[in-house]
Design a protein around this motif. Structure first.
Motif, PDB file in Angstrom:
ATOM      1  N   ARG A 164       0.816  -1.261   0.096  1.00  0.00           N
ATOM      2  CA  ARG A 164      -0.070   0.039   0.049  1.00  0.00           C
ATOM      3  C   ARG A 164       0.850   1.365  -0.211  1.00  0.00           C
ATOM      4  N   PHE A 165       0.091   2.421  -0.490  1.00  0.00           N
ATOM      5  CA  PHE A 165       0.968   3.783  -0.732  1.00  0.00           C
ATOM      6  C   PHE A 165      -0.140   4.483  -0.224  1.00  0.00           C
ATOM      7  N   GLN A 166       0.009   5.356   0.677  1.00  0.00           N
ATOM      8  CA  GLN A 166      -0.876   6.332   1.240  1.00  0.00           C
ATOM      9  C   GLN A 166      -0.223   7.679   1.664  1.00  0.00           C
ATOM     10  N   GLY A 167      -0.791   8.685   1.522  1.00  0.00           N
ATOM     11  CA  GLY A 167      -0.491  10.070   2.043  1.00  0.00           C
ATOM     12  C   GLY A 167      -1.336  11.169   1.655  1.00  0.00           C
ATOM     13  N   SER A 168      -0.989  12.382   1.530  1.00  0.00           N
ATOM     14  CA  SER A 168      -1.910  13.451   1.373  1.00  0.00           C
ATOM     15  C   SER A 168      -1.091  14.347   0.312  1.00  0.00           C
ATOM     16  N   ALA A 169      -1.918  14.939  -0.385  1.00  0.00           N
ATOM     17  CA  ALA A 169      -1.550  16.071  -1.590  1.00  0.00           C
ATOM     18  C   ALA A 169      -2.424  17.320  -1.413  1.00  0.00           C
ATOM     19  N   PHE A 170      -2.085  18.203  -2.359  1.00  0.00           N
ATOM     20  CA  PHE A 170      -2.781  19.385  -2.650  1.00  0.00           C
ATOM     21  C   PHE A 170      -3.210  20.101  -1.148  1.00  0.00           C
ATOM     22  N   ASN A 171      -2.091  20.134  -0.496  1.00  0.00           N
ATOM     23  CA  ASN A 171      -2.292  20.956   1.064  1.00  0.00           C
ATOM     24  C   ASN A 171      -3.441  20.155   1.791  1.00  0.00           C
ATOM     25  N   ASP A 172      -3.217  18.927   1.901  1.00  0.00           N
ATOM     26  CA  ASP A 172      -4.096  17.994   2.677  1.00  0.00           C
ATOM     27  C   ASP A 172      -5.578  18.099   2.048  1.00  0.00           C
ATOM     28  N   ALA A 173      -5.684  18.418   0.894  1.00  0.00           N
ATOM     29  CA  ALA A 173      -7.019  18.606   0.352  1.00  0.00           C
ATOM     30  C   ALA A 173      -7.499  17.025   0.008  1.00  0.00           C
ATOM     31  N   LEU A 174      -6.423  16.276  -0.452  1.00  0.00           N
ATOM     32  CA  LEU A 174      -6.517  14.807  -0.904  1.00  0.00           C
ATOM     33  C   LEU A 174      -5.836  13.837   0.305  1.00  0.00           C
TER      34      LEU A 174
END
Length: 562
Positions: free
Chosen positions: A376-386
């Protein structure tokens, strides 16, 4: 040989919204603080009230207060979660959430309620019935969860997380319980840091024993629903840096128990016909409310033994933009059972090494070997919008099970009474078999069958679960899943003896058996042995050896039959 292939795709869309009143309450400094319950049901640490799925989070303290020792007892905490065992716990257990589940009497079927222990999928409910030991969290997820886990969990999931080794200090725990029916339960464990802040070891174990509370009046000394099991688990946690964590787990468990007899609540109206066919009774000495109040049964001894061990490894690596998680596992589970599925004291039939079986008769059971890999790969993007999660899963499972059955000395007379009453005379099966055997009656007593079922299953899936935070109080969850699953199954009858079945079949073919009695005669003599007298001569093999099949009426499709 038969191959099953079925691609599956799923899509999940959920909108989570916090009301204005809730937001106002949160901003009100005078409002009392509520207890925050952090769960990892969505593979992310979050407040349980912020998760847009139905989750029941249970702490170890709640389990202790409710005396929940294994997952079968979870109904006392979550009524929508139910575990039922039919004749055997290891091979006949069904888990249901909100009444939805998969039948447990076919080893070839996976449960629609997935059980995950430290992220590892337990391929059959019987494998997961061990004691709840050294838990950190227990979460029950209701509804389909296929976008969060590699395996299909169409009815829900049970997510168990055990405590990790402590890398900074020594920890130890122990508890002891004693109760009625000579109930005895002890659990203990210790965690030791081997290298401070880097390497730690945790070892825990449990032993549970209890007398059976169902006692048979038909066979003195036969009991059911006892407990005699133990489990030991060892863990090694290594964190060489703040970005990498490696966790290795090994466990071993064994149970030697008797399950699952049953109380008879209603006597049959055909009971008088048993004397007509030469039997003193129908094997039911106690039934109804009295039997229920006194927990009395009529059957002979059941047997339910299991032994299993497993290994798993978890790697967590913070790559910066995303966190990678890999979980690999291997589990070997083996069960043996003997079932007196007639539930009466008459010597009718048994599966496995039961009362009717001859010495040296094969057991019913066999190994289930499962290997899994998940990335699995997980994280956040777009200033935590995603908040994104993308994963892939692969499993390889091999089942090799032997099922055996023997008919007892009372079988033919009992089924004659139950199926024909006195309409066709005393012991009509003797007369019916004589019609197909040159006028010579054939007794079904002692007939047996030993069947072997194999199944190899491979499953590959990719899944994604993404949360779009539109505002502080509004989020959109989108998920999808694709599955490619293949199963190969085979059947082989290793040994069988059923002259009574052959005689009935001959009588049906020649028309000697009256049409009105054909169904009952075939069912009473041939059904217990699946394909009866044909299978020893016409076997099906997985290795490319194809022999002429038996007649259509006697043909058995490859795969695991319950």
């Amino acid at each position: 040989m038969r191959t099953l292939w079925k691609p599956v795709m799923g899509l999940l869309c959920t909108v989570s919204m916090t009301s204005m009143a809730q937001a106002q309450d949160a901003q009100d400094s005078d409002a009392p603080e509520r207890e925050v319950i952090i769960v990892t049901a969505t593979l992310r640490a979050a407040d349980v009230q912020d998760i847009p799925i139905a989750v029941t989070a249970v702490s170890p303290e709640q389990l202790d207060r409710q005396n929940v020792q294994d997952i079968k007892s979870l109904t006392s905490i979550s009524p929508s979660f139910n575990v039922q065992s039919s004749q055997t716990e290891s091979q006949g257990t069904s888990i249901r959430i909100r009444g939805v589940g998969t039948t447990g009497n076919n080893t070839g079927l996976e449960s629609s309620v997935g059980v995950f222990i430290d992220g590892v999928y337990q391929s059959r409910p019987g494998i997961a019935l061990g004691d709840l030991l050294d838990l950190e969290r227990l979460e029950i997820l209701r509804g389909p969860q296929g976008t969060l886990f590699g395996r299909n969990t169409s009815a829900g999931a049970l997510n168990l997380t055990t405590k990790r080794p402590n890398l900074t200090k020594v920890e130890a725990f122990g508890n002891f319980t004693y109760g009625n029916y000579d109930f005895f339960n002890v659990q203990a464990g210790v965690s030791v840091p081997l290298v401070n802040d880097q390497l730690g070891l945790r070892v825990s174990g449990a032993y549970r024993k209890r007398d059976g509370f169902l006692n048979s009046v038909g066979v003195p000394g036969a009991e059911s629903s006892n407990r005699d099991r133990y489990v030991i688990r060892g863990q090694l946690l290594w964190e060489p840096s703040s970005d990498i964590s490696i966790r290795l787990i090994g466990d071993y468990a064994k149970a030697t128990e008797n399950c699952c007899d049953a109380v008879i609540v209603r006597e049959t109206e055909l009971q008088p016909f048993f004397a007509f066919h030469g039997l003193p009774n129908d094997g039911v000495a106690v039934f109804g409310q009295s039997a229920l109040n006194n927990l009395q049964t009529n059957s002979q001894q059941f047997l339910n033994n299991t032994e299993q061990y497993g290994f798993s490894g978890e790697l967590k690596w913070d790559l910066g933009p995303a966190q990678m998680t890999y979980i690999g596992s291997y589990r070997h589970f083996e069960a043996e059972s003997a079932q007196e599925s007639d539930f009466v004291s008459l010597n009718l039939f048994s599966t496995g090494r039961g009362s009717t079986a001859a010495a040296g008769f094969p057991r019913t059971g066999g190994p289930i070997k499962t290997m899994t890999h998940e990335l699995r790969f997980q994280g956040s993007a777009f200033n935590d919008a995603l908040d994104f999660l993308v994963g892939a899963y692969y499993s390889d499972e091999k089942i090799d099970e032997v099922q055996s059955m023997t008919l007892g000395t009372d079988y033919q007379r009992a089924v004659s009474a139950g199926n024909f009453g006195n309409l066709a005379g005393v012991n009509p099966l003797f007369a019916l078999t004589a019609l197909g055997n040159g006028g010579v009656p054939v007794n079904a007593a002692g007939n047996f069958a030993v069947n072997r079922f194999r199944q190899d299953a491979e499953s590959f899936s990719i899944f994604t679960h993404n949360v779009f935070n539109i505002t502080d109080n509004l989020s959109l969850t989108l998920g999808a899943r694709y599955v490619d699953e293949k199963k190969q199954g085979s059947f082989d009858q290793l040994a069988a003896n059923s002259p009574a079945c052959q005689a009935i079949v001959n009588g049906v073919i020649t028309g000697a058996v009256p049409a009105a009695l054909r169904g009952g005669a075939l069912g009473a003599t041939c059904f217990p042995h699946l394909c009866g007298a044909y299978c020893p001569r016409y076997r099906r093999h997985r290795a490319g050896q194809h022999h002429p099949g038996p007649p259509a009426a006697a043909r058995v499709q490859p795969g695991l039959q319950g």
